[in-house]
Design a protein around this motif. Structure first.
Motif, PDB file in Angstrom:
ATOM      1  N   HIS A 143       0.881  -1.168   0.000  1.00 37.41           N
ATOM      2  CA  HIS A 143       0.000   0.000   0.000  1.00 37.41           C
ATOM      3  C   HIS A 143       0.915   1.214   0.000  1.00 37.41           C
ATOM      4  O   HIS A 143       1.768   1.344   0.879  1.00 37.41           O
ATOM      5  CB  HIS A 143      -0.896  -0.008   1.239  1.00 37.41           C
TER       6      HIS A 143
ATOM      7  N   ILE B 120      -6.711   1.958   3.823  1.00 35.03           N
ATOM      8  CA  ILE B 120      -5.439   1.753   4.520  1.00 35.03           C
ATOM      9  C   ILE B 120      -5.664   1.576   6.025  1.00 35.03           C
ATOM     10  O   ILE B 120      -4.963   0.814   6.677  1.00 35.03           O
ATOM     11  CB  ILE B 120      -4.440   2.894   4.228  1.00 35.03           C
TER      12      ILE B 120
ATOM     13  N   ASN C 275      -3.650  -1.113   8.141  1.00 34.76           N
ATOM     14  CA  ASN C 275      -2.642  -0.594   9.060  1.00 34.76           C
ATOM     15  C   ASN C 275      -3.345   0.207  10.152  1.00 34.76           C
ATOM     16  O   ASN C 275      -3.991   1.209   9.856  1.00 34.76           O
ATOM     17  CB  ASN C 275      -1.661   0.292   8.279  1.00 34.76           C
TER      18      ASN C 275
ATOM     19  N   ALA D  85       2.374   0.175   3.927  1.00 38.23           N
ATOM     20  CA  ALA D  85       1.963  -1.053   4.610  1.00 38.23           C
ATOM     21  C   ALA D  85       2.168  -2.184   3.617  1.00 38.23           C
ATOM     22  O   ALA D  85       1.875  -2.030   2.435  1.00 38.23           O
ATOM     23  CB  ALA D  85       0.511  -0.979   5.057  1.00 38.23           C
TER      24      ALA D  85
ATOM     25  N   VAL E 211       0.651  -8.524   7.909  1.00 39.16           N
ATOM     26  CA  VAL E 211       0.703  -7.111   7.559  1.00 39.16           C
ATOM     27  C   VAL E 211       1.845  -6.459   8.322  1.00 39.16           C
ATOM     28  O   VAL E 211       1.925  -6.569   9.549  1.00 39.16           O
ATOM     29  CB  VAL E 211      -0.623  -6.397   7.890  1.00 39.16           C
TER      30      VAL E 211
ATOM     31  N   TYR F  22       3.972  -2.789   8.841  1.00 38.28           N
ATOM     32  CA  TYR F  22       3.907  -1.357   8.617  1.00 38.28           C
ATOM     33  C   TYR F  22       5.068  -0.683   9.314  1.00 38.28           C
ATOM     34  O   TYR F  22       5.704  -1.271  10.179  1.00 38.28           O
ATOM     35  CB  TYR F  22       2.565  -0.761   9.053  1.00 38.28           C
ATOM     36  N   ASP F  23       5.341   0.509   8.890  1.00 38.74           N
ATOM     37  CA  ASP F  23       6.488   1.320   9.259  1.00 38.74           C
ATOM     38  C   ASP F  23       7.644   0.935   8.335  1.00 38.74           C
ATOM     39  O   ASP F  23       8.016  -0.242   8.224  1.00 38.74           O
ATOM     40  CB  ASP F  23       6.864   1.157  10.728  1.00 38.74           C
TER      41      ASP F  23
END
Length: 98
Positions: free
Chosen positions: A4, A41, A45, A52, A60, A62-63
């Protein structure tokens, strides 16, 4: 893997550089909120931010630092983020600068 992303995000650009450096660019399906069938999103996330990454296993991430290290773990070449020692901390400092 589904990334994403937003083309204007510097954090996404960092992930895309790592994907290119590790030879994984072709493994990423880039999705935006405008991509048909893509969920919001915030559903993917909890921070409701890009990037993400949905892995092939359905996890999943993220960061951007987490995603970058995950991508680095998937290839057999020289690692961008060494496991330990001074080289690791220099790589982490460069990532923070990026």
């Amino acid at each position: 893997m589904k990334l994403h992303y937003s083309a204007t995000s510097p954090y996404v650009r960092k992930v895309l550089v790592v994907a290119a450096e590790t030879g994984l660019s072709d493994c990423l399906e880039r999705v935006t909120p405008e991509t048909p069938g893509v969920v919001a999103i915030g559903t993917v996330n909890p921070l409701a931010k890009v990037p993400a990454l949905i892995t092939d296993d359905g996890d999943v991430l993220y960061d951007s630092p987490v995603i970058c290290e995950y991508l680095d773990s998937l290839h057999d070449g020289a690692k961008l983020f060494p496991a330990a020692g001074g080289a690791r901390w220099r790589a982490q400092s460069h990532q923070a600068l990026g």
